[in-house]
Design a protein around this motif. Structure first.
Motif, PDB file in Angstrom:
ATOM      1  N   ASN A 299     -17.377  58.041 -36.666  1.00 31.46           N
ATOM      2  CA  ASN A 299     -16.293  57.284 -37.293  1.00 31.46           C
ATOM      3  C   ASN A 299     -16.802  56.451 -38.466  1.00 31.46           C
ATOM      4  O   ASN A 299     -16.136  56.349 -39.501  1.00 31.46           O
ATOM      5  CB  ASN A 299     -15.625  56.376 -36.256  1.00 31.46           C
ATOM      6  CG  ASN A 299     -14.897  57.157 -35.189  1.00 31.46           C
ATOM      7  OD1 ASN A 299     -13.942  57.869 -35.460  1.00 31.46           O
ATOM      8  ND2 ASN A 299     -15.359  57.041 -33.956  1.00 31.46           N
ATOM      9  N   GLN A 300     -17.996  55.875 -38.304  1.00 32.36           N
ATOM     10  CA  GLN A 300     -18.560  55.116 -39.422  1.00 32.36           C
ATOM     11  C   GLN A 300     -18.964  56.044 -40.568  1.00 32.36           C
ATOM     12  O   GLN A 300     -18.780  55.710 -41.744  1.00 32.36           O
ATOM     13  CB  GLN A 300     -19.759  54.298 -38.948  1.00 32.36           C
ATOM     14  CG  GLN A 300     -19.379  53.120 -38.059  1.00 32.36           C
ATOM     15  CD  GLN A 300     -20.549  52.190 -37.789  1.00 32.36           C
ATOM     16  OE1 GLN A 300     -21.704  52.561 -37.987  1.00 32.36           O
ATOM     17  NE2 GLN A 300     -20.254  50.985 -37.341  1.00 32.36           N
ATOM     18  N   LEU A 301     -19.504  57.207 -40.225  1.00 34.91           N
ATOM     19  CA  LEU A 301     -19.833  58.182 -41.272  1.00 34.91           C
ATOM     20  C   LEU A 301     -18.576  58.611 -42.027  1.00 34.91           C
ATOM     21  O   LEU A 301     -18.579  58.742 -43.258  1.00 34.91           O
ATOM     22  CB  LEU A 301     -20.500  59.414 -40.649  1.00 34.91           C
ATOM     23  CG  LEU A 301     -22.006  59.357 -40.406  1.00 34.91           C
ATOM     24  CD1 LEU A 301     -22.477  60.676 -39.806  1.00 34.91           C
ATOM     25  CD2 LEU A 301     -22.763  59.070 -41.699  1.00 34.91           C
ATOM     26  N   GLN A 302     -17.498  58.825 -41.289  1.00 39.55           N
ATOM     27  CA  GLN A 302     -16.246  59.227 -41.920  1.00 39.55           C
ATOM     28  C   GLN A 302     -15.740  58.122 -42.849  1.00 39.55           C
ATOM     29  O   GLN A 302     -15.245  58.405 -43.938  1.00 39.55           O
ATOM     30  CB  GLN A 302     -15.197  59.537 -40.852  1.00 39.55           C
ATOM     31  CG  GLN A 302     -13.860  60.004 -41.424  1.00 39.55           C
ATOM     32  CD  GLN A 302     -12.911  60.449 -40.329  1.00 39.55           C
ATOM     33  OE1 GLN A 302     -13.271  61.234 -39.470  1.00 39.55           O
ATOM     34  NE2 GLN A 302     -11.713  59.919 -40.356  1.00 39.55           N
ATOM     35  N   GLN A 303     -15.871  56.869 -42.422  1.00 39.48           N
ATOM     36  CA  GLN A 303     -15.444  55.752 -43.268  1.00 39.48           C
ATOM     37  C   GLN A 303     -16.247  55.712 -44.562  1.00 39.48           C
ATOM     38  O   GLN A 303     -15.701  55.479 -45.645  1.00 39.48           O
ATOM     39  CB  GLN A 303     -15.605  54.435 -42.507  1.00 39.48           C
ATOM     40  CG  GLN A 303     -15.244  53.195 -43.317  1.00 39.48           C
ATOM     41  CD  GLN A 303     -13.791  53.181 -43.718  1.00 39.48           C
ATOM     42  OE1 GLN A 303     -12.909  53.126 -42.873  1.00 39.48           O
ATOM     43  NE2 GLN A 303     -13.529  53.252 -45.020  1.00 39.48           N
ATOM     44  N   LEU A 305     -17.705  58.264 -46.057  1.00 40.41           N
ATOM     45  CA  LEU A 305     -17.270  59.393 -46.884  1.00 40.41           C
ATOM     46  C   LEU A 305     -15.920  59.121 -47.542  1.00 40.41           C
ATOM     47  O   LEU A 305     -15.699  59.453 -48.712  1.00 40.41           O
ATOM     48  CB  LEU A 305     -17.202  60.663 -46.039  1.00 40.41           C
ATOM     49  CG  LEU A 305     -18.564  61.242 -45.613  1.00 40.41           C
ATOM     50  CD1 LEU A 305     -18.379  62.296 -44.536  1.00 40.41           C
ATOM     51  CD2 LEU A 305     -19.271  61.847 -46.822  1.00 40.41           C
ATOM     52  N   LEU A 306     -14.990  58.508 -46.804  1.00 43.85           N
ATOM     53  CA  LEU A 306     -13.692  58.158 -47.380  1.00 43.85           C
ATOM     54  C   LEU A 306     -13.851  57.159 -48.518  1.00 43.85           C
ATOM     55  O   LEU A 306     -13.162  57.256 -49.547  1.00 43.85           O
ATOM     56  CB  LEU A 306     -12.774  57.589 -46.299  1.00 43.85           C
ATOM     57  CG  LEU A 306     -12.211  58.598 -45.285  1.00 43.85           C
ATOM     58  CD1 LEU A 306     -11.464  57.880 -44.168  1.00 43.85           C
ATOM     59  CD2 LEU A 306     -11.292  59.601 -45.971  1.00 43.85           C
ATOM     60  N   ASN A 307     -14.760  56.203 -48.343  1.00 46.54           N
ATOM     61  CA  ASN A 307     -15.015  55.248 -49.434  1.00 46.54           C
ATOM     62  C   ASN A 307     -15.569  55.942 -50.679  1.00 46.54           C
ATOM     63  O   ASN A 307     -15.179  55.627 -51.798  1.00 46.54           O
ATOM     64  CB  ASN A 307     -16.014  54.166 -48.970  1.00 46.54           C
ATOM     65  CG  ASN A 307     -15.419  53.236 -47.938  1.00 46.54           C
ATOM     66  OD1 ASN A 307     -14.204  53.135 -47.796  1.00 46.54           O
ATOM     67  ND2 ASN A 307     -16.277  52.550 -47.207  1.00 46.54           N
ATOM     68  N   ILE A 308     -16.472  56.909 -50.455  1.00 46.40           N
ATOM     69  CA  ILE A 308     -17.049  57.657 -51.591  1.00 46.40           C
ATOM     70  C   ILE A 308     -15.955  58.443 -52.309  1.00 46.40           C
ATOM     71  O   ILE A 308     -15.873  58.462 -53.543  1.00 46.40           O
ATOM     72  CB  ILE A 308     -18.171  58.596 -51.095  1.00 46.40           C
ATOM     73  CG1 ILE A 308     -19.363  57.774 -50.597  1.00 46.40           C
ATOM     74  CG2 ILE A 308     -18.610  59.540 -52.215  1.00 46.40           C
ATOM     75  CD1 ILE A 308     -20.443  58.610 -49.920  1.00 46.40           C
ATOM     76  N   ILE A 309     -15.086  59.119 -51.523  1.00 45.66           N
ATOM     77  CA  ILE A 309     -14.002  59.905 -52.125  1.00 45.66           C
ATOM     78  C   ILE A 309     -13.043  58.993 -52.880  1.00 45.66           C
ATOM     79  O   ILE A 309     -12.604  59.313 -54.008  1.00 45.66           O
ATOM     80  CB  ILE A 309     -13.245  60.703 -51.019  1.00 45.66           C
ATOM     81  CG1 ILE A 309     -14.192  61.725 -50.398  1.00 45.66           C
ATOM     82  CG2 ILE A 309     -12.025  61.401 -51.616  1.00 45.66           C
ATOM     83  CD1 ILE A 309     -13.609  62.407 -49.170  1.00 45.66           C
TER      84      ILE A 309
END
Length: 313
Positions: A299-303, A305-309
């Protein structure tokens, strides 16, 4: 211990408490700073009166008078900016904090430092008066800041000899308060997403279930089967997005799990796919098929990645 020393210690403690609580309770921090500034102003006025008396005397200062000098020097070292101005509006004294904030403004116009509106409110035609309020000041480096200003007249023998002003920079306090409000909005949004996701799961499960049942009918034509496959595929896709939103919105403690980073990238891409497509932005994936698993919080990794996108968008 003299009363003024006790008041000064109280003012310093309030200033330290305001700094410590700045990120936790901005309103309370501002109140602490305001009370500290008011106490400092009272002590400073008293010390200034004594200093003026000492300056008018020809004999060497006594031990008590030297103590008054020491008190004034301690007042000058408090965290907030202190300025003393003449009734005509020229700055005659600044402490170290004021020099750091405004630069060397001794001899300059008071209105040029605190703003024309605040200056008019303090230095009236009848003389300086008590005033407190918000100002937009300019730092020595040319940047602006939001400040709280407390001013009070300096009396000498019943006559007004000038004004004492204390300025507290509240820019950081406001920034912390805005961050807290933004965090609260995100929490509310997460709760809304969680509730909406649960509501969407049930109808999507019905669509998928009936699609599976209909696909088992051997009397379907090729065109009907193709349409049903499209319904089922998009229902599953919507269900996957809903599950991703639900996992993103849930409050959970960080945990280390064996994680497939490619799956995390795919999940982040699904969450942003529609938004990117409507913005006419393509999202290209180049994932290594033999990428090893890592121990991480998905979940933290996904967060991340979402910030990068979001930043790229």
């Amino acid at each position: 211990m003299p009363v003024r020393i006790l008041l000064l210690v109280a003012a310093i403690c309030l200033s330290i408490l305001a700094v410590f609580l700045g990120g936790r309770s901005s309103l309370f921090a501002i109140l602490c700073s305001a009370f500290g500034a008011a106490i400092t102003a009272i002590v400073a006025l008293s010390a200034i009166k004594d200093l003026r008396k000492i300056d008018r005397q020809e004999q060497a200062p006594s031990a008590a008078q030297r103590s008054r000098y020491a008190e004034f020097e301690a007042i000058a070292k408090v965290a907030d900016a202190i300025l003393i101005t003449s009734p005509a509006g020229r700055i005659s004294f600044i402490n170290a904090a004021a020099a750091d904030l405004f630069g060397n403004v001794i001899g300059k116009s008071f209105s040029g430092v605190v703003g024309a509106d605040a200056c008019r409110s303090i230095l009236t035609e009848s003389g300086p008066r008590d005033w407190s309020g918000e100002i937009v000041g300019e730092r020595a480096d040319g940047t602006s800041f939001d400040g709280l200003l407390k001013a009070t007249p300096i009396l000498e023998g019943g006559d007004i000899a000038g004004a004492l002003a204390i300025v507290h920079d509240v820019s950081r306090d406001k920034s912390d308060r805005e961050s807290i409000l933004q965090s609260e909005k995100m929490i509310t949004l997460g709760e809304l997403v969680a509730g909406t996701s649960h509501e969407l799961n049930n109808p999507l499960a019905i669509v998928t279930g009936y699609s599976d049942l209909l696909l088992e009918d051997g009397r379907l034509t090729g065109e009907q089967r193709e349409k049903l496959e499209s319904i089922r595929k998009n229902a599953l896709r919507a269900s996957t997005i809903v599950h991703s939103l639900l996992a993103f919105a849930r409050k959970r403690k960080p945990e280390r799990l064996s994680t497939d980073v490619n799956q995390v990238v795919e999940a982040a891409g699904r969450l942003k796919e529609y938004d990117l497509r409507t913005s006419n932005i393509s999202f290209e994936r180049r994932l290594a098929p033999d990428l090893g698993r890592v121990f991480a919080d998905p979940n933290q990794l996904q967060q991340v990645l979402l910030n990068i996108i979001n930043n790229a968008q």
